[in-house]
Design an enzyme around this catalytic site. Structure first.
Site, PDB file in Angstrom:
ATOM      1  N   SER A   1       0.817  -1.206   0.000  1.00  0.00           N
ATOM      2  CA  SER A   1       0.000   0.000   0.000  1.00  0.00           C
ATOM      3  C   SER A   1       0.861   1.272   0.000  1.00  0.00           C
ATOM      4  O   SER A   1       0.804   2.076  -0.920  1.00  0.00           O
ATOM      5  CB  SER A   1      -0.933  -0.029   1.221  1.00  0.00           C
TER       6      SER A   1
ATOM      7  N   HIS B   1       5.100   5.091   9.685  1.00  0.00           N
ATOM      8  CA  HIS B   1       4.348   4.974  10.932  1.00  0.00           C
ATOM      9  C   HIS B   1       5.378   4.696  12.021  1.00  0.00           C
ATOM     10  O   HIS B   1       6.353   3.988  11.774  1.00  0.00           O
ATOM     11  CB  HIS B   1       3.328   3.835  10.816  1.00  0.00           C
TER      12      HIS B   1
ATOM     13  N   ASP C   1      -2.279   7.966  16.000  1.00  0.00           N
ATOM     14  CA  ASP C   1      -2.687   7.103  14.890  1.00  0.00           C
ATOM     15  C   ASP C   1      -3.417   5.874  15.423  1.00  0.00           C
ATOM     16  O   ASP C   1      -4.485   5.499  14.938  1.00  0.00           O
ATOM     17  CB  ASP C   1      -1.447   6.691  14.088  1.00  0.00           C
TER      18      ASP C   1
ATOM     19  N   GLU D   1     -29.452   2.678   5.544  1.00  0.00           N
ATOM     20  CA  GLU D   1     -29.508   3.686   6.604  1.00  0.00           C
ATOM     21  C   GLU D   1     -28.217   3.788   7.397  1.00  0.00           C
ATOM     22  O   GLU D   1     -27.770   4.875   7.733  1.00  0.00           O
ATOM     23  CB  GLU D   1     -30.648   3.371   7.589  1.00  0.00           C
TER      24      GLU D   1
END
Ligand code: NAP
Ligand code: MG
Length: 341
Positions: free
Chosen positions: A28, A109, A192, A228
């Protein structure tokens, strides 16, 4: 004083011009950083393990692909873009022997550094460039001339160049087009984790599922409950992102507004906030990190069981059928997106 936001004018790509940038991992984040930096005119090489399915993809995208150890040797800045739980092994086995003075280790990170799974030697720079969005968006925004905001951080003991290198890297991936904030490894990691646990992933999934179950248990059709409680959430969140909670309220009906302000605080109440505080404490104390490392090393039994339970929930079958009616949504199905890297 409000935090400084760094933009294009605050970052200089020349800091990286004569350097070799190594990206280890092509998932990613890795594929997005590598491609954006290359398109920004910088020299990028990719590091992977021999059997990786991504070797072919990275080569097709025009990269020289090496082993992680070779990348550690050749590159001046080495981004560790493998999953957080695998970083310590790659670091110890492949990177550490080649981390001579003057090299830079870059993370997107702070987990491994903040919780001491990796303890870098003196004499190297340790920096972070953490986009506040998933990798495929970092790539697609860049291609559209836009950018995903990012955080940068510089670990203690790094050189004076470290911050400029982090800013330049952020510029190379397009983040300074949007805005870059400086933080610390500690602050990035803790906020995070808190965000993904209580609001973004954990909080949102649990809220949606509880709403869906409440309607279905009361005898309403699952399809109604799905629309919904899940489908419409995107419209609401898009409005919040574009114009804040007030902006969203401006758009919905008066009845919806009254329901919002009078009922919302009953759903997410003082007890919920106490739970959030307890979750934050576990993050700050390292308890969560320890639990997750143990779960990972123990073979991910609870992790897999809980994910399977989620996959088998009625909301998933209902959603699959309804999304089938909206092919434009299906096209964005993220489980299939990996193949497009
Ligand atoms: P990911 O999508 O799972 O990709 C990991 C990549 O590392 C894959 O290409 C994988 O190979 C490769 N890899 C695995 N083991 C390896 C090894 N031993 N040696 C070399 N390469 C190896 O990971 P990610 O989500 O990008 O996460 C990377 C970092 O970015 C983490 O620190 C994460 O916290 C951070 N981050 C992620 C996101 C996000 O949106 N995902 C957002 C912000 C920050 P294969 O291709 O063969 O599987
Ligand atoms: Mg996260």
């Amino acid at each position: 004083m409000p935090a400084k936001v760094y933009t294009n004018k605050d970052a200089d790509l020349r800091a990286l011009r004569h350097k070799t940038l190594g990206v280890i991992g092509y998932g990613s984040q890795g594929h997005a950083h590598a491609l954006n930096l290359k398109d920004s005119g910088l020299k990028v090489i990719v590091g992977l393990y021999p059997q990786s399915k991504s070797v072919k993809v990275a080569r097709k995208h025009g990269f020289e692909v090496y082993s992680s150890a070779e990348v550690a040797q050749k590159a001046d800045i080495i981004m560790l873009a493998v999953p957080d739980m695998k970083q310590a092994d790659v670091y110890t086995n492949d990177l550490l022997p080649h981390l001579g003075k003057g090299k830079t280790l870059l993370f997107s990170h702070g987990f491994a550094i903040h919780y001491d799974l990796i303890k870098p030697p003196r004499g190297i720079d340790v920096i972070m460039v953490a986009p506040k969005g998933p990798g495929h968006v970092v790539r697609s925004q860049y291609l559209e001339g836009k950018g995903v905001p990012a955080l940068i951080a510089v670990a203690k003991g790094s050189s004076r160049n470290a911050k400029n290198n982090a800013l330049a890297w952020a510029k190379g991936i397009g983040a300074t087009r949007a805005g870059v904030l400086q933080t610390s490894f500690k602050e990035e990691t803790e906020t995070d984790l808190f965000g993904e646990q209580t609001v973004l992933c954990g909080g949102a999934s649990a809220l949606i599922t509880a709403g869906f179950e409440t309607l279905v248990e009361a005898g309403y059709q699952p399809e109604m409950a799905y629309f919904e409680c899940l489908h419409e959430l995107k419209l609401i969140v898009d409005m919040m992102v574009e114009s804040g909670i007030s902006g969203m309220r401006f758009t919905v009906s008066e009845t919806a507004k009254w329901g919002d302000v009078s009922r919302g605080p009953r759903v997410i109440n003082k007890a919920t906030k106490r739970t959030m505080k307890a979750i934050l404490k576990d993050i700050q104390s390292g308890k969560f990190a320890k639990e997750w490392v143990n779960e990972y090393n123990g073979g991910l039994k609870n992790y897999n069981a809980l994910l399977k339970e989620g996959d088998e929930h009625l909301i998933e079958k209902t959603g699959q059928r309804l999304r089938g009616l909206m092919p434009w949504i299906k096209k964005k199905n993220l489980k299939g997106a990996q193949a497009a890297y």
